[in-house]
Scaffold this active site. Structure first.
Site, PDB file in Angstrom:
ATOM      1  CD  GLU A 288      -1.860  -2.280   1.445  1.00 20.78           C
ATOM      2  OE1 GLU A 288      -0.594  -2.744   1.683  1.00 20.78           O
ATOM      3  OE2 GLU A 288      -2.817  -3.292   1.261  1.00 20.78           O
TER       4      GLU A 288
ATOM      5  CG  HIS B 298     -10.232  -6.319   8.000  1.00 21.07           C
ATOM      6  ND1 HIS B 298      -8.975  -6.598   8.756  1.00 21.07           N
ATOM      7  CD2 HIS B 298     -10.035  -6.697   6.542  1.00 21.07           C
ATOM      8  CE1 HIS B 298      -8.227  -7.315   7.704  1.00 21.07           C
ATOM      9  NE2 HIS B 298      -8.750  -7.244   6.460  1.00 21.07           N
TER      10      HIS B 298
HETATM   11  C1  LIG Z   1      -1.851  -4.631   4.616  1.00 19.90           C
HETATM   12  C2  LIG Z   1      -2.916  -5.258   4.114  1.00 19.90           C
HETATM   13  N1  LIG Z   1      -3.232  -5.127   2.772  1.00 19.90           N
HETATM   14  C3  LIG Z   1      -4.286  -5.855   2.138  1.00 19.90           C
HETATM   15  C4  LIG Z   1      -5.025  -6.787   2.911  1.00 19.90           C
HETATM   16  C5  LIG Z   1      -5.944  -7.418   2.537  1.00 19.90           C
HETATM   17  N2  LIG Z   1      -5.604  -9.021   2.157  1.00 19.90           N
HETATM   18  C6  LIG Z   1      -5.948  -9.882   2.901  1.00 19.90           C
HETATM   19  S1  LIG Z   1      -5.347 -11.305   2.741  1.00 19.90           S
HETATM   20  C7  LIG Z   1      -4.775 -10.650   1.325  1.00 19.90           C
HETATM   21  C8  LIG Z   1      -3.744 -11.457   0.411  1.00 19.90           C
HETATM   22  C9  LIG Z   1      -2.495 -12.300   1.190  1.00 19.90           C
HETATM   23  O1  LIG Z   1      -1.668 -12.985   0.348  1.00 19.90           O
HETATM   24  P1  LIG Z   1      -0.599 -13.960   1.027  1.00 19.90           P
HETATM   25  O2  LIG Z   1       0.363 -12.915   1.825  1.00 19.90           O
HETATM   26  O3  LIG Z   1       0.210 -14.675  -0.274  1.00 19.90           O
HETATM   27  O4  LIG Z   1      -1.549 -14.975   1.904  1.00 19.90           O
HETATM   28  P2  LIG Z   1      -2.385 -15.976   1.569  1.00 19.90           P
HETATM   29  O5  LIG Z   1      -3.720 -15.493   1.721  1.00 19.90           O
HETATM   30  O6  LIG Z   1      -2.029 -16.532   0.369  1.00 19.90           O
HETATM   31  O7  LIG Z   1      -2.256 -17.021   2.726  1.00 19.90           O
HETATM   32  C10 LIG Z   1      -4.743  -9.445   1.066  1.00 19.90           C
HETATM   33  C11 LIG Z   1      -4.517  -8.630  -0.322  1.00 19.90           C
HETATM   34  C12 LIG Z   1      -4.610  -6.778   4.299  1.00 19.90           C
HETATM   35  N3  LIG Z   1      -5.508  -7.523   5.172  1.00 19.90           N
HETATM   36  N4  LIG Z   1      -3.742  -6.119   4.882  1.00 19.90           N
END
Ligand SMILES: Cc1ncc(C[n+]2csc(CCOP(=O)(O)OP(=O)(O)O)c2C)c(N)n1
Ligand SMILES: Cc1ncc(C[n+]2csc(CCOP(=O)(O)OP(=O)(O)O)c2C)c(N)n1
Ligand SMILES: [Mg+2]
Ligand SMILES: [Mg+2]
Lengths: 322, 335, 322, 335
Positions: free
Chosen positions: B72, B141
């Site tokens: 972000e 959230h």
């Molecule tokens: C700072 C932040 N940005 C965006 C999100 C929204 N979000 C939650 S999970 C996710 C994807 C995470 O991907 P990854 O780190 O690969 O973990 P996975 O879900 O694949 O286990 C996002 C974008 C968040 N919770 N926190």
């Protein structure tokens, strides 16, 4: 492999518990019995079990939004977790945290985290505590491929390397961050190479093979305990469900998922190895399956009947001292 | 032609119009395309976690609709740099709670560059972000952190309460030469109302009188406007005539509309989903006790969330949020 | 070397102007004639001059708290800069920005920045503009070794690599971040290796040798313009003054600084090369020295006599539209 | 034994005492040691940009006094993790303006972990940070952003106006089991007063009456307290008796001390270095118009910075900041 039969049984129970726990949640949400924002760990069990198999009471783990598996693997009880997800006062966080903040400090579990990347410095701080207090402990941060693009990843790993902290950074590369394929946002093939930015040890494990994870986590934990500093351990794996429960999964092909489930399932792989090598018998595993099912059913039933939090508790637990 | 569409659909429509009309407009965020242009089977675009960007990458391609990494700070800083040099970026910050990882580009860059450069810059940046509680998404959230952006000189902050305003305010935000934070409150995202099909704007900095009344002024914003309207309904049954003001813009604040109403009614209750300290409710209270002091017949009432994080359990989350009942009770307390 | 005599003269004038500008500021502050928080670039001239020698009007640069040199090298006029530092309404930012926010968009200079690391995504965004608008332009971010530990560095470089943006990231490794030696906080010898985390091109230049910087910057800019994506270019250098004007410099040894000044001075090195190779004559350089001194003296005199901003201007320039 | 020392020296003394008395206390930040333990010639420690940590690495070693990279987010997040697991970290955030690059560990971690974990955690973290304008450091090194931390439930925020309080409040902050943001206002950092040598605390959450008076209440904090005292002096010459309240704690806010004074005087002016929107001044105004409405004989006066970034030029910066004259003028306007 330095695992006793007892350890193998414990391992299988953990993996099965994680799988069944997540399947149960999926059912409960679909049936409209459970609310909230749930991210399931099914498919990645070997990572949590393999790494936590190397940890003990001195050690800490932090995790992400997808944290149930790490809780279970680090010894948090399913009963308290289920009550938490049902928002009950008997929940491990008294119903205030829910899935994205599930935690149990007594078990060394520093919490799921709703902020991608935020668990990484938390574990780094726990490693600092272990070092300053000389406890012999190690702290492990579990996080996703997507999190490796956060500034917090970079900053925390750099600090840990500078200070040679007893930490292990486990990146679970499951190929997706929400609906976006990892190759869209990570221009390197292996996230493990990012360790070189900090002159940090790194390793890559097959995240669907418990034994591979266990071995490589063992080296990392050993190095950390020996004062040799942190390791970035990449585990290649896959998530079975959508990003969250309710995700229509329009963005990925059914075939891709099917292939992982049928050819690379971590529980199947574990079973064929231990049974094939005659370390355990299939019946022992089936007995555990039954026990896990019974434990989970009991946990759900208890949670459904447990008391809801007193509305007045809304105002409590903000400060330790008023 | 107007049809009933949801706030989410109105946002999607505004984005499409903006992208169609101005080649300098680009859209970036996590999953705004959602791998939509991947050359593999089964990769329909997701269009963001709320579906507000659905269809856009297909129409405009992934040079103008960009999936970003989960970065972000980098994404917002990049958008500021792009805005400074001639693009008109729209950034999706999935939830306003994530301000924690990307405040600097707003706090110290977007908001200040024009001033620091002696007026010789413009930063036409729009940041869209989901706000508020009510979906059991717990403490990280569910926040209503628009008070942080509203408090920063150089930024503008708006929050619609309905689909008509959502579309018009978003188009106004995108076309503004100043950085604007556009809030998308969970509590109204899937509410519908009549929305014209074409291009129109709702001006920044102007509140609306959503319901006229003479006995008390209820000031709301985003999801609390419908709560205030429901409370006004209940109060009417009692013989109390409540005027409801929808702030729409949190910064700049339309002080005149609030003061005009207060002059008429003499009493005011402000309703805000956010926590109480240093918030919009305090600013409205300050407005009343500085410029509106002579109009005031009673203390100002404030219905806000308590000074606590947002709890997970549904029963606690309900207790946490403002509601028509709480507003009615606050009004009665002033009588 | 593909430099004309004219280009060499322009280069020398820039480097001399940077050096003299900074020396003048140091004098003015010491004499109590100038306030504010000033970070001087003296010693690093070859980096700004070498990189900006490859840029034209289509291109952008962003810089840091230590940004005077990049302004001058990118073509911002000393007069407007000096007036700015004196807080005059004739300043390039009307007296509102000062040293840490000095900027000139007309010259493609996106500003000094008081937030370590914040200029990196700004340049990334400018590169995105160049790409989307297809201007043929390139954006360069100048920043310090210390800034390479910021999350913004990681996030922006990753994005630029993913999108193959026409950007060049120039890290000026001067061995110190404020009072802390770089080796305390950067566990790798070469910051350039951090490019590997993004599968990004990288290079290392002798930041005190204009010709080396010019050559390597040329390759990076060329690659960017050709659509081959960004480069991380590390320039090893040294700052002559303290972190800020007034810094007692207790933390570093006089000998260390002396060695750089006498053996590695970028202006000296440039002169011996161009005079030694008979590309320019020493007198030409002395003439430039004199012109620069005169220009600076005039700039100071003008600035001292220029009008202060009208206090009412405090309220202007916050918003483009009220 | 008390001697006259500066706020900066009082802070240094509090840090030393805390490090001496509790082995779990660690100090981290950029240049807090300043390469002080480097084995090379000429590497005297710097002790931070304001010299507040001078001598500490020499006494306590660099396992407890840690130079960090310029990685505020990582450093604060690490400190939160350390606090959660048994250390009592003190972090120096060089200027509060840098909250932009490290808000998340405060906004979503330190402040919320205890609540999210159902009360089963404590986060004994102290964040020390320099605030305010007045040194021509321009828009990104001069802000008074404590309204952001004061607005976040789960955090505490304090700001001393003198050396005595600085030492006592800092020791109280470090010993608190809650996360505390400790502000070090530029405007008073090198002001001196009598400070006892030993260990003592000034309790969190308690305002002080710095001067008694009967006609009007002036509420200040940090650097504005001395401005309010100077204004009170000027007003006294005129026959107006002003009471001056030093908030000391911005969160929690000592509402009772303010209300008690307002009840006595009937009029109030709040003076804050910060910008006007969503700030402490608004909160004090809200307090007056909600719980203190019956005491109010006049509108509440607010003397704050304008809604603009901090300008560089000294003449503009002076016009930007509150001053005794502006306070006197605000008081006169209420009469
Ligand atoms: C700072 C932040 N940005 C965006 C999100 C929204 N979000 C939650 S999970 C996710 C994807 C995470 O991907 P990854 O780190 O690969 O973990 P996975 O879900 O694949 O286990 C996002 C974008 C968040 N919770 N926190
Ligand atoms: C986010 C942030 N953290 C800390 C500072 C304070 N600060 C200003 S310059 C500086 C050192 C920068 O070091 P480096 O990046 O190597 O640049 P150099 O000063 O050596 O040119 C620090 C810590 C800041 N301005 N911004
Ligand atoms: Mg992933
Ligand atoms: Mg440096």
């Amino acid at each position: 492999m330095d695992l006793t039969k007892e350890q193998l049984l414990v391992t299988y129970r953990k993996m099965r518990m994680i799988r069944s726990f997540e399947e149960k949640l999926s059912e409960l949400v679909t049936a409209g019995k459970l609310g909230g924002f749930l991210h399931l760990y099914a498919g990645q069990e070997a990572v949590a079990a393999g790494v936590c198999g190397r940890l003990d009471e001195r050690d800490y783990v932090s995790t992400t939004h997808r944290g149930h598996g790490h809780c279970i693997a680090k010894g948090v009880r399913a009963k308290g977790m289920m009550a938490e997800l049902f928002g009950r006062s008997t929940g491990v966080c008294k119903g205030k945290g829910g899935s994205m903040h599930i935690a149990d400090l007594e078990a060394g579990m520093l919490g799921a985290n709703g902020i991608v990347g935020a668990g990484i410095p938390l574990a780094t701080g726990a490693a600092l505590t272990c070092k300053v207090k000389n406890t012999g402990g190690v702290a492990v941060a579990f996080f996703g491929d997507g999190a490796s693009n956060q500034g917090q990843f970079h900053e925390a790993l750099n600090m840990a390397a500078n200070w040679k902290l007893p930490a292990v950074y486990v990146v679970e590369n499951n190929g997706w961050g929400e609906f976006t394929p990892t190759e869209f946002v990570v221009p390197v093939k292996d996230i493990a190479v990012r360790a070189d930015s900090y002159a940090m040890r790194s390793d890559i494990a097959d995240g669907n093979d418990f034994f591979d994870v266990y071995e490589k986590a063992g080296l990392a934990v050993e190095a950390a305990r020996a004062g040799e500093g942190p390791t970035l351990l990449e585990c290649k794996t896959y998530r079975y469900y959508g990003h969250y429960v309710g995700d229509p999964l329009a963005y990925r092909s059914k075939a891709e998922a099917e292939k992982w489930k049928t050819e690379r399932d971590p529980l199947d792989a574990f079973e064929s190895r231990v049974v094939g090598d005659a370390m355990l018998e299939a019946e022992e595993l089936r007995r555990i399956d039954g026990e896990v099912t019974a434990e989970l059913d009991a946990a759900v039933e208890a949670a459904e009947n447990d008391p809801l939090p007193d509305p007045a508790s809304l105002y409590e637990d903000v400060y330790a001292q008023e | 032609m107007a049809r009933e569409i949801t706030v989410a659909a109105a946002i999607n429509e505004a984005l499409r119009i903006a992208l169609e009309m101005d080649p300098d407009v680009v859209l970036m965020g996590e999953d705004v395309a959602g791998g939509g242009t991947r050359e593999a089977e089964g990769t329909d675009e997701a269009g963001g976690i709320m579906g507000t960007t659905r269809g856009l990458v297909t129409q405009f391609g992934n040079e103008r609709v960009l999936d970003t990494p989960i970065s972000e700070m980098g994404m917002l800083g990049t958008a500021v740099g792009a805005a400074l040099t001639g693009l008109r970026p729209i950034v999706e910050l999935m939830f306003i709670d994530f301000l924690g990882v990307c405040l600097d580009p707003l706090l110290n860059q977007a908001s200040k560059l024009r001033y620091m450069f002696g007026g010789k810059a413009r930063v036409p940046l729009t940041v869209r972000t989901v706000t508020g509680a009510g979906m059991q998404s717990a403490a990280q959230h569910s926040q209503s952190l628009y008070w942080i952006t509203a408090g920063i000189p150089g930024l503008k902050t708006v929050i619609p309460s309905n689909a008509y305003d959502a579309k018009g305010l978003l188009l106004a935000s995108i076309r503004s030469d100043d950085p604007v934070v556009f809030c998308e409150p969970k509590g109204v995202l899937f509410d519908s109302c009549d929305v014209p099909e074409g291009d129109y704007i709702v001006p920044l900095g102007k509140a609306a009188v959503s319901r006229e009344g003479s006995d008390i002024t209820l000031v709301g914003m985003g999801a609390t406007v419908k709560m205030a309207l429901a409370a006004a309904e209940a109060l009417a049954a009692d013989g109390t005539s409540a005027e409801v003001i929808d702030l729409r813009s949190l910064a700049p604040l339309d002080e005149q509309t609030v003061l005009t109403s207060l002059e008429k009614t003499g009493r005011l209750v402000v309703v805000d989903e956010a926590t109480p300290r240093c918030g919009i409710a305090s600013d409205i209270a300050r407005l009343c006790v500085t410029k509106g002091f002579d109009f005031l017949d009673a203390p100002v009432g404030c219905v806000t969330a308590p000074h606590t994080p947002v709890p997970f359990s549904a029963i606690l989350e309900q207790a946490y949020m403002p509601s028509p009942d709480k507003i009615v009770a606050a009004v009665r307390e002033l009588s």
